[in-house]
Structures are given as C-alpha cells and as structure tokens.
Write an enzyme that holds these catalytic residues in place. Sequence first.
Site: not given
Length: 174
Positions: A8, A67, A139
């Site tokens: 991420d 992502e 996160d």
Amino acid sequence: MAIILGIDPGSRITGYGVVRDTGRGCEYVASGCIRTGSGELAERLKAVFTGVQQIVENYQPTTMGIEQVFMAKNADSALKLGQARGSAIVAASLLGVEVSEYSATQVKSAVAGTGRAAKEQVQMMVMHLLKLTQKPQIDASDALAIALCHAHHRQTLLPHGLAKAKGRNGRLRL
C-alpha cells in the site's frame, strides 16, 4: 505454495503485508510499515525503495500486488503517491518479483465483498481471513488486503492457465 507481498504505497508511510498462499487459503507471514519521515521527497522515495528491497530479501516473495494510483483532490499528492509506487515496483522488479496492480475497488471487493467497504471493514475482514488476534496498523492492513486480493486473482486464473498471460499491469493480455 507462493509467498505474496502486498504494498500500500505512500510517500510518508508505505504499508506492506506478506502472506503465504497455500492453495486452500492464505496464512499470515508478516506486516508493517515503511516510515519515510518528512524529509526531502528524494530521500523518502529512497527509503521506500530500500525498504521494499529489504522486505523482498527477508521474505522471498515470488509475486507482489500493489494498489493503483487513484485521482485525489490534490494533484501534488497523487504525483507523490505515483512516485512512491514507482519506487516500490522497481525495487521488487529488480529482485525478480512479478508485479500486478489492483484498484482500491478490486481490493475491497476481494476482501470485504463490496468495492465501497470502509477501511475499518477491510481491516476486520483481513483479521478474520488471516486469523489475526490483533489489529494491524491501517496501512499494513491495507497491504495485507492487497496481498489477499492478489492471491484471490491468482487462484482464479491459475486453474484456467491464464496467470502467465497477464501483462505487467496485472491485466490479461489478449
């Protein structure tokens, strides 16, 4: 069994999650955050790069999910996010890790069943799916969700012989 790294990305905090895909589900291996501080952007990108390389060297994943960039209200933030993504992708690629990209909607759908799930909902599903007793940092939880999404996509593609037909962007090549 495959070791999967989920990333991420962020220019200040990059979450990571490592899972083992057993073919029958995923097992938790590790998770955490690469904290880059508030220094110059070049130094923060270097921290993301070296942090991802250390994670790859420690856990030896063969594949990574990351992502995709989404358009935020602030273009400067989106550009910095894209640069952090690039640092992570290059770090993993240089060490031979195959990289696939997923939208936030794909990740949320794979983990929580809806592309509009809240971060807390995703976090709770990650805990449930990986049988965690403590909440990972948000996160790190997002990164674990990306790893789980990648495992799900691999499991649906492998039986059909399509996994090798994926391009660099994680989409099927025709």
